[in-house]
Design an enzyme around this catalytic site. Structure first.
Site, short mmCIF file in Angstrom:
data_model
loop_
_atom_site.label_atom_id
_atom_site.label_comp_id
_atom_site.label_asym_id
_atom_site.label_seq_id
_atom_site.Cartn_x
_atom_site.Cartn_y
_atom_site.Cartn_z
N GLY A 49 0.84 -1.19 0.00
CA GLY A 49 0.00 0.00 0.00
C GLY A 49 0.87 1.24 0.00
N GLN A 54 2.79 9.87 1.42
CA GLN A 54 4.15 9.31 1.46
C GLN A 54 5.01 9.77 0.30
OE1 GLN A 54 2.38 5.21 2.17
NE2 GLN A 54 4.37 5.00 3.12
N CYS A 95 6.04 -0.36 7.00
CA CYS A 95 5.65 0.80 6.19
C CYS A 95 6.83 1.20 5.32
CB CYS A 95 5.28 1.95 7.12
SG CYS A 95 4.80 3.44 6.27
N LEU A 96 6.55 1.54 4.05
CA LEU A 96 7.63 1.95 3.15
C LEU A 96 8.32 3.22 3.65
CD1 LEU A 96 6.00 1.25 -0.34
CD2 LEU A 96 7.67 -0.15 0.89
N HIS A 137 -4.29 1.40 7.75
CA HIS A 137 -2.93 1.94 7.80
C HIS A 137 -2.76 3.09 6.80
CE1 HIS A 137 1.63 1.23 7.92
NE2 HIS A 137 1.48 2.01 6.86
N GLU A 138 -3.23 2.88 5.57
CA GLU A 138 -3.08 3.92 4.53
C GLU A 138 -3.94 5.14 4.83
OE1 GLU A 138 -0.62 3.53 2.73
OE2 GLU A 138 -0.37 1.39 3.08
N HIS A 141 -2.25 7.44 7.13
CA HIS A 141 -1.28 8.31 6.46
C HIS A 141 -1.96 9.60 5.98
CE1 HIS A 141 2.48 6.12 6.29
NE2 HIS A 141 1.92 5.04 5.78
NI NI Z 1 2.71 3.13 5.58
#
Ligand code: NI
Length: 173
Positions: A49, A54, A95-96, A137-138, A141
């Site tokens: 995701g 991000q 997470c990226l 989670h997304e 963000h």
């Molecule tokens: Ni993330």
């Protein structure tokens, strides 16, 4: 994938990750191009995701693909959680924007979300399991929240110094 299509992913503790995104005004060519580049960036980084936040675009847009085969792309534009199950479970997340860090976060087991898809059509998504976790989670963000903020302040401090150190070393080499 052409490298120039890839977007830079902000790394925690970059303060821009705490920006609250505004709604997408129109699903136009700019947004379609952004979606394409976000998928390319997410697949390149082997993520499941990616939120626009991000990649330093502060509009309510996320791309997701939780499939094993990496062939079930899902776009959520202006997502709103309509219902979240009161039953929650703690599961390990990464997470990226927080590379190399995995820790437990409690999430609702299932959610129902209203959003526009990549063509701007309204959709209702009923999700459970990994997809439900990923959506929550997304969407965090988009509210400027990174998953490590659910952890103790002691852990957050450790993660921050570890990542700052890693970024400093990466800049030197
Ligand atoms: Ni993330």
């Amino acid at each position: 994938m052409n490298q120039s299509t890839l977007l830079d992913i902000l790394r925690y503790p970059d303060p821009r990750l705490h920006t609250v995104a505004r709604p997408v005004a129109a699903v136009d060519d700019r947004i379609r191009g952004l979606i394409e580049r976000m998928f390319a960036t997410m697949y390149d980084a082997s993520g499941i995701g990616l939120a626009a936040t991000q990649v330093d675009v502060h509009e309510r847009l996320v791309v997701i693909d939780v499939s094993e085969e990496r062939n079930q792309p899902m776009v959520l534009i202006n997502p709103e959680i309509e219902w979240a199950s009161p039953e929650k479970r703690k599961g390990e997340e990464g997470c990226l924007s927080v590379p190399g860090i995995y820790d437990g976060v409690e999430r609702s087991l299932a959610v129902r979300v209203r959003a526009l898809d990549g063509e701007g059509h309204p959709r209702v998504i009923e999700a459970e399991g990994m997809l439900a976790v990923c959506i929550q989670h997304e969407m965090d963000h988009l509210m400027g929240k990174v998953f490590v903020e659910y952890l103790s302040s002691l852990k957050q401090g450790r993660i921050k110094s570890k990542l700052v150190k890693a970024q400093r070393e990466a800049m030197r080499s």
